[in-house]
Design a protein around this motif. Structure first.
Motif, mmCIF file in Angstrom:
data_model
loop_
_atom_site.group_PDB
_atom_site.id
_atom_site.type_symbol
_atom_site.label_atom_id
_atom_site.label_comp_id
_atom_site.label_asym_id
_atom_site.label_seq_id
_atom_site.Cartn_x
_atom_site.Cartn_y
_atom_site.Cartn_z
ATOM 1 N N UNK A 1 1.847 -10.282 -15.110
ATOM 2 C CA UNK A 1 0.704 -11.051 -15.608
ATOM 3 C C UNK A 1 -0.018 -11.866 -14.544
ATOM 4 N N UNK A 2 0.725 -12.488 -13.623
ATOM 5 C CA UNK A 2 0.094 -13.315 -12.597
ATOM 6 C C UNK A 2 -0.488 -12.502 -11.453
ATOM 7 N N UNK A 3 -0.079 -11.220 -11.338
ATOM 8 C CA UNK A 3 -0.494 -10.402 -10.207
ATOM 9 C C UNK A 3 -1.781 -9.652 -10.514
ATOM 10 N N UNK A 4 -2.307 -9.002 -9.501
ATOM 11 C CA UNK A 4 -3.575 -8.283 -9.640
ATOM 12 C C UNK A 4 -3.439 -6.890 -9.045
ATOM 13 N N UNK A 5 -4.361 -6.000 -9.457
ATOM 14 C CA UNK A 5 -4.428 -4.665 -8.888
ATOM 15 C C UNK A 5 -3.615 -3.657 -9.665
ATOM 16 N N UNK A 6 -3.383 -2.526 -9.039
ATOM 17 C CA UNK A 6 -2.565 -1.465 -9.611
ATOM 18 C C UNK A 6 -1.445 -1.143 -8.633
ATOM 19 N N UNK A 7 -0.347 -0.545 -9.115
ATOM 20 C CA UNK A 7 0.794 -0.276 -8.225
ATOM 21 C C UNK A 7 0.399 0.558 -7.010
ATOM 22 N N UNK A 8 0.792 0.086 -5.838
ATOM 23 C CA UNK A 8 0.550 0.822 -4.612
ATOM 24 C C UNK A 8 -0.823 0.673 -4.014
ATOM 25 N N UNK A 9 -1.613 -0.326 -4.486
ATOM 26 C CA UNK A 9 -2.989 -0.446 -3.997
ATOM 27 C C UNK A 9 -3.232 -1.685 -3.142
ATOM 28 N N UNK A 10 -2.169 -2.370 -2.704
ATOM 29 C CA UNK A 10 -2.339 -3.588 -1.903
ATOM 30 C C UNK A 10 -2.725 -3.191 -0.489
ATOM 31 N N UNK B 1 5.056 -8.609 -8.853
ATOM 32 C CA UNK B 1 5.212 -9.819 -9.664
ATOM 33 C C UNK B 1 4.412 -10.987 -9.113
ATOM 34 N N UNK B 2 3.672 -10.752 -8.038
ATOM 35 C CA UNK B 2 2.888 -11.843 -7.470
ATOM 36 C C UNK B 2 1.767 -11.272 -6.622
ATOM 37 N N UNK B 3 0.657 -11.991 -6.592
ATOM 38 C CA UNK B 3 -0.423 -11.729 -5.656
ATOM 39 C C UNK B 3 -0.812 -13.074 -5.067
ATOM 40 N N UNK B 4 -0.853 -13.151 -3.760
ATOM 41 C CA UNK B 4 -1.206 -14.409 -3.075
ATOM 42 C C UNK B 4 -0.262 -15.543 -3.461
ATOM 43 N N UNK B 5 1.027 -15.215 -3.578
ATOM 44 C CA UNK B 5 2.081 -16.220 -3.794
ATOM 45 C C UNK B 5 1.858 -17.062 -5.038
ATOM 46 N N UNK B 6 1.382 -16.457 -6.127
ATOM 47 C CA UNK B 6 1.157 -17.225 -7.347
ATOM 48 C C UNK B 6 2.057 -16.771 -8.493
ATOM 49 N N UNK B 7 3.127 -16.069 -8.201
ATOM 50 C CA UNK B 7 4.001 -15.574 -9.255
ATOM 51 C C UNK B 7 4.964 -16.637 -9.752
ATOM 52 N N UNK C 1 0.858 -1.188 0.000
ATOM 53 C CA UNK C 1 0.000 0.000 0.000
ATOM 54 C C UNK C 1 0.895 1.238 0.000
ATOM 55 N N UNK C 2 0.659 2.147 -0.902
ATOM 56 C CA UNK C 2 1.501 3.346 -1.008
ATOM 57 C C UNK C 2 1.529 4.155 0.279
#
Length: 453
Positions: free
Chosen positions: A191-200, A228-234, A171-172
């Protein structure tokens, strides 16, 4: 199924490094893959640079890959490709292990086929399990880390530095509330990740920890999210996509990144999750393959002036000292590889020790990896935290006058690395006794990283 990335040579002239080459314009074997592999259409393509051809390759002779099979080289007389352009891409797919030999035979005769490489999953180094508990407990806080690392009273910065955190997102607000700035213009999501930069927002402890720990030293720098990953799926191909993005930002004509910042620091608190154990016997895994496209991309980013920091990895307590567990790009001589220490300046039991696979003297330095920082209840831990702290130290060094990474008086990444290792704190503790390092050590590297003007 196992993941892999084949390289595809395209027509002369080249394409910009930020291109997503249309798969519809790719060779037929890419558009209509053999029954032995499944193409990941959602990944598309990622531009890469191949190393300069050898004399044998320049003559048009085929060579044998150090990996999985023969390489079809570019024909002689190909037009030169400028640094910001390429004629080679990777695509992504999966293959059953039993079908890999047949796939290699099939692709090796295809026009434009340049090689095939493994695509292991990513592991994000985080907290230790109970069996690897820090024997000295957690007594440091972030102020102690800043003081011990020479970051408590930083001089006025002489320029602006961008730190790219390649990881699982944050999160930014984590960096802005810590005193750093956030720059979304140079962020990306693979590609494997989700969202936009700084929005976790609020859901990723590991990513938040890394962002906060970078900010300890990068208070006068800007930080961006390279997810490069969301929820350890990278997968490693996602990291390759991220490095291709950063390389394009440095090499594109009139680079906006170089105009706005005087240095780029790239922080990596992750490793490949295994040693490609699913590959058939006789093949070379990413862990020990210096020709893997990702490994080459890391080397190229450093050549363009970026300081690249990698965690040494959390080895687990079962690994015997001297076991080579620092491999892949984490073990390149061009990067700065970081081990983890505790408040008492002893190496954490989980911290991977050298030697490295590509160069023996890994890790390069050590840093704090067990302190109260991003969360008042849970310690920032392991080589992930240590690498992030070190990236912040490097950002602080790069922000000083005379330490620009590009321009007529530039200091190269090798210059920065030399300054960091030679001025590291050599007084450490091993086995409960103080030791003064006189050179490289497999547990501490060249010492504990600290800010140096």
């Amino acid at each position: 199924m196992i993941g892999f990335v084949p390289q595809v040579a395209m027509p002369d002239g080249g394409y910009t490094m930020d291109s997503k080459f249309p798969l519809a314009n790719a060779p037929a074997w890419v558009q209509n893959p053999s029954p032995y592999f499944a193409l990941d259409v959602s990944f598309g393509s990622v531009a890469v640079h191949l190393p300069a051809p050898s004399p044998a390759q320049a003559s048009g002779a085929a060579v044998t890959a150090r990996r999985l099979g023969p390489i079809v080289v570019q024909p002689p007389g190909s037009s030169p490709i400028r640094p910001e352009r390429t004629n080679t891409f990777v695509v992504r797919g999966t293959v059953r292990p039993a079908d890999l030999p047949t796939l290699l035979r099939t692709l090796s005769v295809q026009a434009g086929f340049s090689g095939i490489f493994s695509d292991p999953a990513l592991a994000f180094n985080s907290a230790a399990d109970d069996s690897c508990a820090d024997p000295d407990g957690t007594s440091d806080n972030v102020d102690d880390v800043a003081s011990n690392s020479g970051l408590a009273d930083l001089p006025t910065p002489g320029g602006h530095v961008l730190v790219a955190i390649v990881g699982d997102g944050f999160d930014k607000l984590t960096v802005t509330e810590a005193g750093s700035m956030f720059d979304s213009n140079f962020g990306m999501v693979a590609s494997h990740a989700k969202g936009t930069p700084g929005d976790a927002e609020g859901g990723n402890w590991h990513g938040e920890m890394c962002a906060y720990d970078v900010s300890i030293g990068a208070r006068n720098a800007s930080i961006t999210d390279i997810r490069i990953s969301t929820a350890a799926d990278g997968a490693l191909s996602d990291a390759l996509e991220a490095y291709g993005f950063l390389l394009n930002k440095l090499t594109e004509p009139g680079s906006a990144l170089k105009q706005k910042y005087q240095a780029l620091v790239v922080s990596n608190s992750w490793t490949a999750s295994d040693n490609d154990s699913s590959l058939p016997p006789g093949t070379v895994p990413y862990f020990s393959d210096p020709t893997h496209p990702f490994t080459l991309a890391v080397k190229e980013l450093v050549r363009e002036g970026a300081d690249v920091v990698f965690s040494a990895g959390n080895r687990g307590c079962s690994a015997a000292p001297g076991t080579v567990v620092i491999g892949g790009a984490n073990s390149l001589p061009e990067v700065i590889t970081v081990a983890a220490i505790d408040a008492g300046k002893s190496v954490l039991p989980i911290s991977s020790q050298g030697p490295g696979k590509f160069v023996q003297d890994k890790p390069d330095v050590s840093s704090y990896g067990n302190f109260i920082g991003s969360d008042d209840r849970v310690a920032d831990t392991g080589t992930s935290a240590a690498a992030a702290v070190t990236a912040g130290i490097i950002a602080a060094m790069r922000s000083q006058s005379g330490w620009a990474a590009w321009g007529p008086t530039s200091k190269k990444p090798a210059d920065l690395k030399t300054a960091l290792t030679s001025n590291a704190d050599k007084q450490v503790f091993r086995g409960g006794a103080q030791v003064v390092l006189t050179g490289w050590a497999p547990d501490f590297g060249f010492g504990i990283a600290r800010f140096h003007e």
